[in-house]
Scaffold this active site. Structure first.
Site, short mmCIF file in Angstrom:
data_model
loop_
_atom_site.label_atom_id
_atom_site.label_comp_id
_atom_site.label_asym_id
_atom_site.label_seq_id
_atom_site.Cartn_x
_atom_site.Cartn_y
_atom_site.Cartn_z
N GLU A 54 0.87 -1.18 0.00
CA GLU A 54 0.00 0.00 0.00
C GLU A 54 0.90 1.22 0.00
OE1 GLU A 54 -2.71 2.51 2.95
OE2 GLU A 54 -3.22 0.38 2.98
N CYS A 62 -1.66 8.86 2.61
CA CYS A 62 -1.43 8.41 1.24
C CYS A 62 -2.57 8.77 0.29
CB CYS A 62 -1.20 6.90 1.22
SG CYS A 62 -2.56 5.93 1.93
#
Length: 502
Positions: A221, A255
């Site tokens: 991720e 993110c």
């Protein structure tokens, strides 16, 4: 704080720890669904009973407001752990597979979802609670044993979790490793049955190279520059508020933060004015003076962000101030909007990961789409429009891990207040440079499980299988080569559009 460190795990203990977990997994400790359900509930209890201590630890590391810790970290871990516990029997139930081939119908064909084994989770510092405990919960649900490597950049949280985890979870199955480069290097030398890494692409390449030596499967991720495309016909005030909300969370250190905005010239002045109005409404005295706005994690990251502002050729139209954390270190930065940013600007070199929002002018939505297509695939693509034609263009002409229309950040939302805005049944993850693999809820369970096919062929079927044994004759050839003579339908090219994809 920079002067505080959780006690690092001795290097010589790391291989021993892995061996102990292998023994636990081999014993079948984590296999029974009842054990997994109990441990998932314990994970929820740990977060619920220690939510204030967790919020305080994260505040010491990141100055993150308590409401952000509860809504975006602790709350989702509790909710998702209980969700997994409630549905575990459904997820682990063997699936009877119906076969289409007539002579195989009497076979016993099933699909089992079984744990991969002993797995490694490497967690980041920016959302230290959910990005460590959410994959942990998925691994527990799958029946794996887990080593959890916590970030040394969030030491107060790492120290607290190191103390709490063995009080709630079974230490025979779930352990923590603390440390920096030497410790994670030692961890990566070992063989694991799966590695789950959240962080930066540069480190992901190191993790991937280490995993390749053992052919270890990975979930990555990552992040990247998640763009925002603004249709000039959309509600610009609403778009500005929702974009600024996405940039505001954790001071942009996430993110899925909106990294930059692509907007036609005709809509840009109104959009910037709406950003400025929202900022004044939320922070009448400025965000540096507000307890509702987080800090930059440390002076190193602050200097990096300050350097971007120093090098940009754009014009600051909102914010731009820096401040300290009232203890003399320059680790705060105001929500900042920069207009007139070009494609080669310093702010476009890489993921900003901070409270700076560049505005790039484009001719129209089509040019914005081409701009996105020419760059690495982002983790999330945000677009504001009410036009189905624009939605279709963005969907079919771009590539991203997730696609979100008319809001930002809320695809990760999980607290009870905005629970209805989070779609638990949708996966989260990247594509290409933004990572691969999917997580959250059953998708996290799937990451740490593997599908094991099961076939039991009855002895009474033997007469019907005798043609497979030599010496071969014409009958054997006719039966065993039948598929090579299958009729292939004629092509129908009349319906060549993409309408069915939207």
């Amino acid at each position: 704080m920079a002067s505080f460190n959780a006690e690092y795990t001795p290097l010589e203990e790391i291989p021993k720890l892995r061996t102990e977990l292998r023994d636990s997994f081999a014993s079948g400790l984590t296999l029974p669904p009842a054990f997994r359900i109990q441990q998932l509930r314990q994970l929820a209890r740990m977060c619920q009973e220690n939510k204030d201590a967790i919020a305080e630890a994260v505040a010491q590391d990141l100055a993150k407001p308590k409401i952000e810790v509860f809504s975006a970290e602790v709350g989702p871990v509790i909710e998702r752990s209980l969700y997994a516990a409630e549905r575990l029997h459904e997820w682990t139930r063997p699936e009877k597979i119906e076969v289409n081939t007539p002579w195989q119908k009497e076979w016993d064909t099933r699909l089992y979802r079984l744990p991969k084994g002993v797995v490694l989770v490497i967690a980041p510092w920016n959302y230290p609670v959910i990005l460590s405990l959410q994959p942990l919960g998925g691994a527990i649900a799958a029946g794996c044993c887990v080593v959890l490597k916590l970030s040394e950049v969030a030491p107060h949280y790492a120290s607290l979790l190191t103390r709490l985890l063995p009080q709630y979870l079974d230490s025979r199955a779930y352990r923590i490793v603390n440390g920096a480069v030497p410790e994670v290097t030692k961890v990566l030398e070992l063989q694991w049955d799966h590695i789950f890494y959240t962080g930066h692409g540069a480190i992901a390449r190191i993790v991937s190279a280490a995993a390749a030596k053992h052919l270890t499967p990975l979930t990555l991720e990552l992040g990247g520059k998640s763009p925002v495309i603004i249709d000039p016909a959309s509600d610009l005030t609403l778009a500005a508020r929702r974009v600024l909300y996405g940039k505001f969370n954790n001071a942009g250190q996430i993110c899925v933060c909106p990294d930059y905005v692509l907007i036609p010239a005709s809509a840009k002045p109104a959009f910037i004015a709406a950003l400025q109005d929202a900022y004044k409404e939320w922070f009448p005295n400025g965000c540096l003076e507000s307890d509702d706005f987080g800090s930059i994690v440390n002076p190193t990251h602050h200097a990096r962000l300050k350097g971007l502002l120093d090098r940009t050729k754009g014009r600051i139209v909102m914010g731009g101030r820096v401040g300290d954390d009232k203890k003399g270190r320059m680790v705060r930065m105001e929500l900042t909007v920069v207009d007139g940013v070009g494609q080669e600007d310093a702010l476009m070199e890489g993921e900003i990961f901070g409270p700076i929002l560049p505005i790039l002018e484009v001719r129209d939505v089509d040019e914005a789409i081409e701009f996105v297509r020419a760059r690495p695939h982002p983790l999330v693509l945000y677009a504001f429009t009410q036009d189905d034609d624009v939605r279709r263009k963005v969907l079919l002409r771009t590539t991203s891990g997730n696609l979100v229309f008319n809001d930002t950040f809320m695809q990760l939302s999980g607290d009870l207040f905005d629970y209805i805005l989070h779609v638990n049944e949708l996966p989260f993850g990247g594509v290409g440079e933004s990572g691969y693999g999917r997580q959250a809820q059953k998708w996290s369970f799937d990451i740490f499980s593997y599908e094991r096919s099961y076939v039991d062929i009855p002895p009474r079927m033997e007469p019907g299988l005798s043609h497979r044994y030599p010496p071969y004759d014409g009958r054997a050839m006719a039966i065993m080569s039948a598929a090579t003579n299958m009729k292939i339908p004629k092509d129908d090219v009349s319906g060549g559009g993409v309408e069915g994809l939207f």
